[in-house]
Design an enzyme around this catalytic site. Structure first.
Site, PDB file in Angstrom:
ATOM      1  N   ALA A  93       0.834  -1.206   0.000  1.00 54.84           N
ATOM      2  CA  ALA A  93       0.000   0.000   0.000  1.00 54.84           C
ATOM      3  C   ALA A  93       0.873   1.262   0.000  1.00 54.84           C
ATOM      4  CB  ALA A  93      -0.913  -0.008   1.212  1.00 54.84           C
ATOM      5  N   GLU A  94       1.937   1.226   0.818  1.00 56.65           N
ATOM      6  CA  GLU A  94       2.832   2.393   0.857  1.00 56.65           C
ATOM      7  C   GLU A  94       3.518   2.593  -0.494  1.00 56.65           C
ATOM      8  OE1 GLU A  94       4.857   2.809   5.156  1.00 56.65           O
ATOM      9  OE2 GLU A  94       4.736   0.775   4.380  1.00 56.65           O
ATOM     10  N   TYR A  95       3.923   1.454  -1.062  1.00 53.65           N
ATOM     11  CA  TYR A  95       4.602   1.493  -2.350  1.00 53.65           C
ATOM     12  C   TYR A  95       3.661   2.078  -3.414  1.00 53.65           C
ATOM     13  CZ  TYR A  95       6.802  -0.323  -6.621  1.00 53.65           C
ATOM     14  OH  TYR A  95       7.356  -0.445  -7.868  1.00 53.65           O
ATOM     15  N   ASP A  96       2.425   1.561  -3.457  1.00 53.85           N
ATOM     16  CA  ASP A  96       1.455   2.059  -4.435  1.00 53.85           C
ATOM     17  C   ASP A  96       1.182   3.543  -4.239  1.00 53.85           C
ATOM     18  OD1 ASP A  96      -0.533  -0.989  -4.554  1.00 53.85           O
ATOM     19  OD2 ASP A  96       1.288  -0.359  -5.602  1.00 53.85           O
ATOM     20  N   SER A 127      15.048 -32.006 -28.910  1.00 53.07           N
ATOM     21  CA  SER A 127      13.767 -31.919 -29.615  1.00 53.07           C
ATOM     22  C   SER A 127      13.362 -33.317 -30.066  1.00 53.07           C
ATOM     23  CB  SER A 127      13.884 -30.965 -30.793  1.00 53.07           C
ATOM     24  OG  SER A 127      14.928 -31.383 -31.616  1.00 53.07           O
ATOM     25  N   LEU A 128      12.291 -33.427 -30.808  1.00 57.50           N
ATOM     26  CA  LEU A 128      11.766 -34.734 -31.206  1.00 57.50           C
ATOM     27  C   LEU A 128      11.634 -34.822 -32.714  1.00 57.50           C
ATOM     28  CD1 LEU A 128       8.789 -35.070 -28.677  1.00 57.50           C
ATOM     29  CD2 LEU A 128      10.884 -36.439 -28.683  1.00 57.50           C
ATOM     30  N   GLU A 131       1.698 -40.181 -24.865  1.00 54.47           N
ATOM     31  CA  GLU A 131       1.142 -39.080 -24.063  1.00 54.47           C
ATOM     32  C   GLU A 131       0.945 -37.870 -24.975  1.00 54.47           C
ATOM     33  OE1 GLU A 131       4.459 -37.289 -21.529  1.00 54.47           O
ATOM     34  OE2 GLU A 131       5.485 -38.887 -22.628  1.00 54.47           O
ATOM     35  N   LYS A 178       1.215 -34.390 -26.809  1.00 55.78           N
ATOM     36  CA  LYS A 178       2.301 -33.424 -27.009  1.00 55.78           C
ATOM     37  C   LYS A 178       1.699 -32.041 -26.796  1.00 55.78           C
ATOM     38  CE  LYS A 178       5.989 -32.102 -30.159  1.00 55.78           C
ATOM     39  NZ  LYS A 178       5.796 -30.668 -30.183  1.00 55.78           N
ATOM     40  N   ASP A 195       1.333 -28.113 -26.618  1.00 58.18           N
ATOM     41  CA  ASP A 195       1.854 -27.018 -27.431  1.00 58.18           C
ATOM     42  C   ASP A 195       2.139 -25.810 -26.538  1.00 58.18           C
ATOM     43  OD1 ASP A 195       2.678 -25.738 -29.641  1.00 58.18           O
ATOM     44  OD2 ASP A 195       0.706 -25.487 -30.557  1.00 58.18           O
ATOM     45  N   ARG A 236      14.125 -23.632 -22.271  1.00 58.34           N
ATOM     46  CA  ARG A 236      14.945 -24.498 -23.099  1.00 58.34           C
ATOM     47  C   ARG A 236      16.047 -23.710 -23.809  1.00 58.34           C
ATOM     48  NH1 ARG A 236      14.857 -26.127 -28.492  1.00 58.34           N
ATOM     49  NH2 ARG A 236      15.506 -28.278 -28.819  1.00 58.34           N
ATOM     50  N   TYR A 257       7.357 -34.387 -18.276  1.00 57.19           N
ATOM     51  CA  TYR A 257       7.460 -35.515 -19.200  1.00 57.19           C
ATOM     52  C   TYR A 257       8.870 -36.081 -19.327  1.00 57.19           C
ATOM     53  CZ  TYR A 257       8.448 -31.571 -22.341  1.00 57.19           C
ATOM     54  OH  TYR A 257       8.931 -30.428 -22.882  1.00 57.19           O
ATOM     55  N   LYS A 310       7.285 -42.965 -26.573  1.00 54.90           N
ATOM     56  CA  LYS A 310       8.637 -43.173 -26.047  1.00 54.90           C
ATOM     57  C   LYS A 310       8.836 -44.643 -25.713  1.00 54.90           C
ATOM     58  CE  LYS A 310       8.503 -38.682 -23.792  1.00 54.90           C
ATOM     59  NZ  LYS A 310       8.147 -38.004 -22.549  1.00 54.90           N
ATOM     60  N   LYS A 334       2.286 -36.217 -35.138  1.00 58.43           N
ATOM     61  CA  LYS A 334       1.586 -34.929 -35.208  1.00 58.43           C
ATOM     62  C   LYS A 334       0.150 -35.071 -35.707  1.00 58.43           C
ATOM     63  CE  LYS A 334       3.916 -31.459 -34.442  1.00 58.43           C
ATOM     64  NZ  LYS A 334       5.058 -30.859 -35.030  1.00 58.43           N
ATOM     65  N   CYS A 349     -14.765   1.684 -52.626  1.00 55.40           N
ATOM     66  CA  CYS A 349     -14.379   1.450 -51.235  1.00 55.40           C
ATOM     67  C   CYS A 349     -15.630   1.519 -50.350  1.00 55.40           C
ATOM     68  CB  CYS A 349     -13.374   2.508 -50.789  1.00 55.40           C
ATOM     69  SG  CYS A 349     -13.044   2.465 -49.023  1.00 55.40           S
ATOM     70  N   CYS A 358     -15.173   4.876 -47.825  1.00 52.43           N
ATOM     71  CA  CYS A 358     -15.189   6.275 -48.274  1.00 52.43           C
ATOM     72  C   CYS A 358     -15.859   6.450 -49.630  1.00 52.43           C
ATOM     73  CB  CYS A 358     -13.778   6.844 -48.293  1.00 52.43           C
ATOM     74  SG  CYS A 358     -12.782   6.205 -49.649  1.00 52.43           S
ATOM     75  N   CYS A 383      -8.502   0.845 -52.621  1.00 53.82           N
ATOM     76  CA  CYS A 383      -9.282   2.073 -52.558  1.00 53.82           C
ATOM     77  C   CYS A 383      -8.380   3.214 -53.009  1.00 53.82           C
ATOM     78  CB  CYS A 383      -9.733   2.297 -51.111  1.00 53.82           C
ATOM     79  SG  CYS A 383     -10.118   3.998 -50.711  1.00 53.82           S
ATOM     80  N   CYS A 393      -9.700   8.657 -47.031  1.00 54.83           N
ATOM     81  CA  CYS A 393     -10.474   7.488 -46.604  1.00 54.83           C
ATOM     82  C   CYS A 393     -10.194   7.250 -45.125  1.00 54.83           C
ATOM     83  CB  CYS A 393     -10.065   6.271 -47.424  1.00 54.83           C
ATOM     84  SG  CYS A 393     -10.811   4.749 -46.833  1.00 54.83           S
TER      85      CYS A 393
HETATM   86  S1  IVH Z   1       9.560 -35.477 -24.657  1.00 53.61           S
HETATM   87  C1  IVH Z   1      14.018 -36.126 -24.963  1.00 53.61           C
HETATM   88  N1  IVH Z   1       7.005 -35.213 -24.234  1.00 53.61           N
HETATM   89  O1  IVH Z   1       7.940 -30.973 -27.780  1.00 53.61           O
HETATM   90  C2  IVH Z   1      12.573 -35.963 -25.162  1.00 53.61           C
HETATM   91  N2  IVH Z   1       8.152 -33.432 -25.311  1.00 53.61           N
HETATM   92  O2  IVH Z   1       9.174 -31.176 -30.386  1.00 53.61           O
HETATM   93  C3  IVH Z   1      12.097 -34.679 -24.655  1.00 53.61           C
HETATM   94  N3  IVH Z   1       6.736 -31.492 -25.794  1.00 53.61           N
HETATM   95  O3  IVH Z   1      11.059 -29.703 -26.805  1.00 53.61           O
HETATM   96  C4  IVH Z   1      10.754 -34.310 -25.121  1.00 53.61           C
HETATM   97  N4  IVH Z   1       4.883 -32.289 -24.953  1.00 53.61           N
HETATM   98  O4  IVH Z   1       8.974 -28.899 -25.551  1.00 53.61           O
HETATM   99  C5  IVH Z   1       8.107 -34.655 -24.751  1.00 53.61           C
HETATM  100  N5  IVH Z   1       4.756 -35.061 -23.741  1.00 53.61           N
HETATM  101  C6  IVH Z   1       5.844 -34.527 -24.238  1.00 53.61           C
HETATM  102  C7  IVH Z   1       5.833 -33.240 -24.810  1.00 53.61           C
HETATM  103  C8  IVH Z   1       7.014 -32.720 -25.341  1.00 53.61           C
HETATM  104  C9  IVH Z   1       5.444 -31.260 -25.540  1.00 53.61           C
HETATM  105  C10 IVH Z   1       7.625 -30.541 -26.492  1.00 53.61           C
HETATM  106  C11 IVH Z   1       8.941 -30.297 -25.811  1.00 53.61           C
HETATM  107  C12 IVH Z   1       9.998 -30.614 -26.831  1.00 53.61           C
HETATM  108  C13 IVH Z   1       9.227 -30.507 -28.107  1.00 53.61           C
HETATM  109  C14 IVH Z   1       9.838 -31.360 -29.190  1.00 53.61           C
END
Ligand code: IVH
Length: 701
Positions: free
Chosen positions: A43-46, A91-92, A125, A127, A129, A148, A237, A301, A325, A419, A422, A443, A449
């Site tokens: 409160a004092e800060y605000d 990455s995957l 599992e 994936k 986003d 990352r 994960y 996996k 995907k 348009c 106008c 236009c 316009c």
């Molecule tokens: S496993 C060594 N599991 O997807 C394996 N990745 O395209 C590590 N991601 O960088 C990844 N859901 O950010 C894994 N259930 C899941 C995921 C997952 C999202 C992302 C993760 C990774 C990217 C690869």
């Protein structure tokens, strides 16, 4: 602290108090953020911040370069500390079809020389986003969290991660390894995403394109208080460094993470049957739009960790995992109407008005139809049932009409010849080289316009242009409508006009003292601008960021550029030859520039703007001055120049001026009365100069 009514303050008193407040608030910010032990209540800060805003509102010209009003949540952007991952974050590889998945399994079996009768268990599992993060626990306590980054080095976002409910400060249970890094995905649910975008809109800030961008933007906030306001979630994960591993399979790892209080995705399955795994994929795909968060596939996996180890990696992805995907999400809905939107350069774009439909959890009611030819090619009619698609970042698109659903009442769309805003005639440009008509109708109304004028203003204040905090599309539309801002220069006279107005902004609906003061301060902050941004902001057709930079590099000032361009109206002139000789600058851009500055309306608008703002030539920014590229902080009382003068001068010499001292600070210029900043700079070994010494250093540049 002063207690005098703001109305009763003299200018000198106001100036003194603003200096005191800037210093004190900055000191408290630092205390709050870096030491985690606030000395005063919120409160004092605000109250201090409010008093600062009130004084600034009354004495706009005393607003300081280091005013707390310019700092988001009281902090200047300084960036995050880098964290080198003990084990790289990978990455995957991707699979797009069932066949890709069986190839993946075959590859593994071959690699491991497995017999057909040998069982290979895989986990599956969703994936998520979002963006991945690594949480480091030592003796069960969360000690560091990182993004990352490039997989090798990420950013330290510990504080921000701590605001996420799914991430415990201490692990539950006992017997955890001394060191364990739990890795997973940070994401934002659809509901939180929608609420955040509503708040962004209300605050005049840009929308986030999708929940992933929103999650990334929220996690990477320098002020963790902002992250805290944006509910993020986390699913585990994988793991990174681990001092001893109390599990031998992926499934066991998930069970143990869960027992520690960190959840993996509940829709995880383990099976030795490819059929079951593909069924699971389809099931998740069905569930996808109802999950409440974005997923873009299913990750498979190898369950046994000893097999994972044998399989190892190919380049930056494990051989033991793959992402299956999903195709882009589609939905069908009714095309209720087609509206024409008029863009900044007059382009008429048809926008499909759809019966609102949820595509992947996000409600879509508009989609682009690009241009007239596209409507014809797709053969869509108003009233049609259409398939629409949303994929990642792109604007939803109309894919096709479902002809089987036609009733006969659908109507073709008549593309306008004028348009819709106008009434000026709309033309298709002729491409001089090919002699063909462009696909885009434009236009011909130019700035007469209002749609074009508003779009240009929106562009002017946008992120890569003037980037004025609190002044977004919504505010521009309202100001234009009220006649308050009709051209860019009006933005910079807004505060003065407002002060004399009988209906000041602070009294308007949706505004208040603080937001009005903040807006004026944000505008003031942008009175000084780099030449290339200035040019880009004008929104001249074909002058994007790169061309603007190119122009700025070749001219000393806007005036010099305008003069050259005006003369270049004559194609036989030397000026035209000089322009065309600039590497990377073609006919189209030159003609567009010439046309723009030939238009009296534009000349007036630019002249008025130049009367309000100070443009810093790129030359000056690039100068090899002794302070070019350095980060400079001014503190204490300056005797020979005002704070803003000092800031402009330093910036014109290529320095970056910051409001607070950090390890990135190169020079601290300290006048009498310097306090905490000087102390911190000394501790950090930052070069400290008196005002005299500073002036000497930059003398003659
Ligand atoms: S496993 C060594 N599991 O997807 C394996 N990745 O395209 C590590 N991601 O960088 C990844 N859901 O950010 C894994 N259930 C899941 C995921 C997952 C999202 C992302 C993760 C990774 C990217 C690869």
């Amino acid at each position: 602290m002063a207690t005098k009514d703001v109305e009763a303050l003299s200018e000198a008193e106001a100036s003194e108090e603003l200096a005191f407040l800037a210093e004190t608030i900055a000191a408290h910010d630092e205390q709050y953020h870096t030491k985690d032990t606030p000395l005063i209540s919120d409160a004092e800060y605000d109250a201090m911040r409010q008093r600062n805003s009130a004084i600034e509102r009354r004495f706009a010209k005393l607003i300081r370069g280091d005013s707390p009003s310019f700092k988001v949540g009281g902090r200047v952007a300084e960036g995050f500390q880098k964290v080198t991952h003990a084990r790289a974050m990978l990455s995957l590889g991707n699979a797009f079809s069932d066949e890709d998945v069986s190839d993946f399994v075959d590859r593994i079996r071959r690699f491991l020389s497995m017999e057909e009768s040998d069982e290979l268990v895989l986990t599956a599992e969703p994936k998520i986003d979002g963006l991945s993060a690594s949480l480091r626990y030592e003796k069960g306590r969360f000690v560091q969290g990182a993004t990352r980054g490039d997989g090798e080095v990420g950013e330290d976002v510990t504080r921000n991660l701590l605001t996420i409910d799914d991430i415990p400060r201490t692990l539950k249970g006992e017997g955890w390894p001394d060191v364990v890094e739990v890795r997973g995905e940070v994401f934002m649910e659809h509901a939180a995403f929608a609420a955040l975008n509503e708040r962004q809109e209300a605050a005049g800030k840009p929308h986030f394109a999708n929940p992933r961008n929103a999650a990334a933007g929220s996690l990477r906030q320098l002020d963790a208080r902002i992250t805290a306001e944006r509910p993020l979630r986390f699913f585990a994960y994988a793991w990174g460094e681990i001092s001893e591993r109390p599990f031998t399979t992926q499934v066991e790892a998930f069970k143990i993470f869960e027992s520690w209080g960190i959840k993996p995705n509940p829709r995880t399955l383990a099976t030795a049957s490819i059929k079951t795994i593909l069924d699971h994929y389809r099931e998740i795909e069905e569930l996808r739009s109802g999950l409440g968060y974005d997923i873009d596939g299913v990750v498979y996996k190898v369950d046994r960790l000893d097999l994972q180890e044998r399989l190892g990696f190919v380049s930056r992805a494990p051989r033991w995992a793959i992402a299956h995907k999903f195709p882009p999400e589609q939905a069908t809905t009714v095309l209720e109407d087609i509206e024409i939107q008029v863009g900044r350069t007059g382009a008429l774009t048809p926008v499909a008005k759809l019966k609102p439909v949820t595509v992947g959890g996000v409600v879509v009611s508009n989609a682009t139809l690009h241009n007239e030819d596209e409507i014809k090619r797709k053969g869509v009619l108003i009233g049609d049932t259409v398939v629409i698609q949303r994929a990642g970042d792109v604007i939803p698109q109309v894919v096709e009409a479902v002809e089987a659903k036609r009733t006969g009442r659908e109507k073709p769309f008549e593309f306008p010849t004028h348009c819709p805003v106008c009434g000026s005639e709309a033309n298709r440009d002729v491409n001089e080289k090919t002699g063909k008509h462009d696909v885009v109708l434009r236009c011909s109304g130019g700035l007469t316009c209002s749609a074009q004028a508003v779009e240009r203003l929106k562009h002017f204040v946008s992120r890569d242009a003037y980037d004025i905090e609190g002044l977004g599309s919504k505010q521009i539309e309202a100001f234009y409508e009220d006649g308050l801002v009709k051209s860019p220069a009006d933005i910079f006279t807004l505060a003065t006009r407002d002060a004399a107005s009988v209906a000041p902004l602070a009294k308007k609906e949706g505004w208040g003292e603080t937001s009005a003061t903040n807006l004026f301060a944000a505008i003031e902050e942008r009175r000084t601008i780099d030449f290339d941004r200035f040019l880009f902001a004008l929104g001249i057709r074909h002058i994007g960021q790169t061309t603007a930079r190119l122009m700025a590099r070749n001219f000393d000032s806007p005036e010099a550029l305008i003069e050259a361009v005006t003369v270049a109206n004559d194609k036989d002139s030397q000026a035209y030859a000089d322009l065309i000789a600039i590497d990377g600058f073609g006919d189209t851009a030159i003609e567009s520039l010439v046309q723009f500055f030939h238009e009296p309306h534009n000349q007036e608008a630019v002249a008025a703007l130049l009367g309000e703002v100070k443009v810093i030539p790129l030359e000056a920014q690039d100068l090899s001055s002794p302070v070019a590229g350095k980060t400079v902080v001014f503190t204490g009382k300056l005797e020979q120049m005002s704070r803003s003068e000092a800031k402009v001068r330093a910036e014109s010499l290529g320095a970056k001026v910051s409001g607070s001292v950090s390890a990135k600070t190169d020079i601290l210029v300290a006048g009498p009365g310097a306090g905490s900043k000087l102390k911190k700079a000394t501790e950090l070994g930052v070069e400290t100069l008196t005002e005299e010494e500073w002036l000497k250093l930059v003398e003659g540049y």
